[in-house]
Design an enzyme around this catalytic site. Sequence first.
Site, PDB file in Angstrom:
ATOM      1  N   TYR A 187       0.697  -1.193  -0.085  1.00 17.36           N
ATOM      2  CA  TYR A 187       0.092   0.057  -0.131  1.00 17.36           C
ATOM      3  C   TYR A 187       0.896   1.225  -0.161  1.00 17.36           C
ATOM      4  O   TYR A 187       2.147   1.383  -0.054  1.00 17.36           O
ATOM      5  CB  TYR A 187      -0.826  -0.002   1.179  1.00 17.36           C
ATOM      6  CG  TYR A 187      -0.318   0.428   2.661  1.00 17.36           C
ATOM      7  CD1 TYR A 187       0.554  -0.489   3.142  1.00 17.36           C
ATOM      8  CD2 TYR A 187      -0.394   1.338   3.074  1.00 17.36           C
ATOM      9  CE1 TYR A 187       1.100  -0.321   4.388  1.00 17.36           C
ATOM     10  CE2 TYR A 187       0.056   1.927   4.488  1.00 17.36           C
ATOM     11  CZ  TYR A 187       0.807   0.963   4.786  1.00 17.36           C
ATOM     12  OH  TYR A 187       1.568   1.320   6.287  1.00 17.36           O
ATOM     13  N   GLU A 193      13.223   2.351  13.657  1.00 19.32           N
ATOM     14  CA  GLU A 193      12.227   3.459  13.305  1.00 19.32           C
ATOM     15  C   GLU A 193      11.258   3.658  14.205  1.00 19.32           C
ATOM     16  O   GLU A 193      11.425   2.891  15.202  1.00 19.32           O
ATOM     17  CB  GLU A 193      12.047   3.348  11.661  1.00 19.32           C
ATOM     18  CG  GLU A 193      11.085   1.841  11.597  1.00 19.32           C
ATOM     19  CD  GLU A 193      10.514   1.704  10.071  1.00 19.32           C
ATOM     20  OE1 GLU A 193      10.418   2.634   9.279  1.00 19.32           O
ATOM     21  OE2 GLU A 193      10.204   0.586   9.680  1.00 19.32           O
ATOM     22  N   HIS A 198      -0.692 -21.153  -0.155  1.00 18.18           N
ATOM     23  CA  HIS A 198       0.314 -20.168   0.053  1.00 18.18           C
ATOM     24  C   HIS A 198       1.030 -19.684  -1.348  1.00 18.18           C
ATOM     25  O   HIS A 198       1.213 -18.606  -1.493  1.00 18.18           O
ATOM     26  CB  HIS A 198       1.159 -20.758   1.135  1.00 18.18           C
ATOM     27  CG  HIS A 198       1.010 -20.675   2.598  1.00 18.18           C
ATOM     28  ND1 HIS A 198      -0.225 -21.433   2.947  1.00 18.18           N
ATOM     29  CD2 HIS A 198       1.405 -20.091   3.498  1.00 18.18           C
ATOM     30  CE1 HIS A 198      -0.277 -21.400   4.319  1.00 18.18           C
ATOM     31  NE2 HIS A 198       0.476 -20.569   4.542  1.00 18.18           N
ATOM     32  N   LEU A 234      11.437   1.408   6.701  1.00 13.98           N
ATOM     33  CA  LEU A 234      10.988   1.772   5.648  1.00 13.98           C
ATOM     34  C   LEU A 234      11.289   3.182   5.021  1.00 13.98           C
ATOM     35  O   LEU A 234      11.699   4.144   5.899  1.00 13.98           O
ATOM     36  CB  LEU A 234       9.155   2.348   5.983  1.00 13.98           C
ATOM     37  CG  LEU A 234       8.309   2.438   4.580  1.00 13.98           C
ATOM     38  CD1 LEU A 234       7.982   1.104   3.911  1.00 13.98           C
ATOM     39  CD2 LEU A 234       7.050   3.238   4.880  1.00 13.98           C
ATOM     40  N   ARG A 260       8.005   4.073  -4.738  1.00 15.63           N
ATOM     41  CA  ARG A 260       8.338   3.177  -3.556  1.00 15.63           C
ATOM     42  C   ARG A 260       7.238   2.193  -3.839  1.00 15.63           C
ATOM     43  O   ARG A 260       7.401   0.888  -3.299  1.00 15.63           O
ATOM     44  CB  ARG A 260       7.919   4.097  -2.288  1.00 15.63           C
ATOM     45  CG  ARG A 260       8.111   3.375  -0.964  1.00 15.63           C
ATOM     46  CD  ARG A 260       7.986   3.949   0.341  1.00 15.63           C
ATOM     47  NE  ARG A 260       6.743   4.681   0.585  1.00 15.63           N
ATOM     48  CZ  ARG A 260       6.332   5.219   1.398  1.00 15.63           C
ATOM     49  NH1 ARG A 260       7.367   5.496   2.333  1.00 15.63           N
ATOM     50  NH2 ARG A 260       5.129   5.704   1.745  1.00 15.63           N
ATOM     51  N   LYS A 289       6.348  -1.756   1.902  1.00 16.14           N
ATOM     52  CA  LYS A 289       5.317  -1.259   2.632  1.00 16.14           C
ATOM     53  C   LYS A 289       4.093  -2.290   2.510  1.00 16.14           C
ATOM     54  O   LYS A 289       3.187  -2.134   1.520  1.00 16.14           O
ATOM     55  CB  LYS A 289       5.106   0.168   1.970  1.00 16.14           C
ATOM     56  CG  LYS A 289       4.179   1.166   2.864  1.00 16.14           C
ATOM     57  CD  LYS A 289       4.161   2.672   2.436  1.00 16.14           C
ATOM     58  CE  LYS A 289       3.167   3.293   3.198  1.00 16.14           C
ATOM     59  NZ  LYS A 289       3.447   3.453   4.611  1.00 16.14           N
TER      60      LYS A 289
END
Length: 289
Positions: A30, A176, A99, A200, A49, A144
């Site tokens: 996302y 982070e 999977h 990230l 990104r 992300k």
Amino acid sequence: MIYLNGEWMPIEQARIPVLDRGFIFGDGVYEVIPSYSGHPFRLREHLARLQSSLDGVRIENPCSLARWDELVREIVAKNPWEDQGVYLQVTRGVAPRDHAFPKGVKPTVFMMSNPLTTPAPEQRERGVAAITVADNRWLRCDIKSVSLLANCLLRQSAVDAGAAESVLLRDGFLTEGSASNIFAVKDGVIITPPKSNFILPGITYDVVIELARANKLPLQIRQVSEAEVRDADELWLTSSTKEVLSISTLDGSPVGSGKNAGKPGPVAARMYQLYQDYKRTVMRAPARV
Ligand code: PMP
């Protein structure tokens, strides 16, 4: 109005099949893109990104750059708020539960937009509380991914402690925040960890680094030890929605010492101002992809 697989509709009407792999496995990625007065902020960088997240999980990008550009501008135009946070998500699609990747399945594309809520003036003036927590996420934090269970648990630890954010430490070093990047300041030098699989690559992180360089603020991009985090004069968190926000207490102790202890510091104030000025220039001359 939201966008789902080629159609626009009110969010209440949006439906996805229960076998969507986003629902079953958290198998998707996302982006969150702020838009100010109709101008998507750093759209090119957000879409780059997105592409690297898609590459990281081996989902083919369902849209061209030009199409994403159009969709983001369209959703902003279709919604009423002056400043918006555009959320877009791509999952691997709908398939019987297994999977391994299904063959010939089309990715699910979902976009919504919400009013952009930046920190209240009080939070800005006082800073926020944070706690330190061991970073127990996987080793691809540069993707992300919508699989945010670890981040949710880490954020909830902060909330349970009456704090706004968890500052994550891995093997004695800063990574982070649960949903932000972290900067420290010591003796006027801004210090933040380098990009790696442990964090990230924040769009705001990049802007802050660019602004520090452009304005000749001392900056070191290097590993930051836990001791340096605890000894910092200032700590900030950065993200698209929080912008540059000071952390005023860490694990209940004031950040910094002397007259600024427990209060947002001067370097944070300067960076916040530079960030606001930068936002205004971007709004005057929006970059097209
Ligand atoms: N790290 C994590 C884990 C995040 O979830 C986010 C954004 N929500 C960030 C950093 C900051 O990224 P950005 O500046 O692009 O919002």
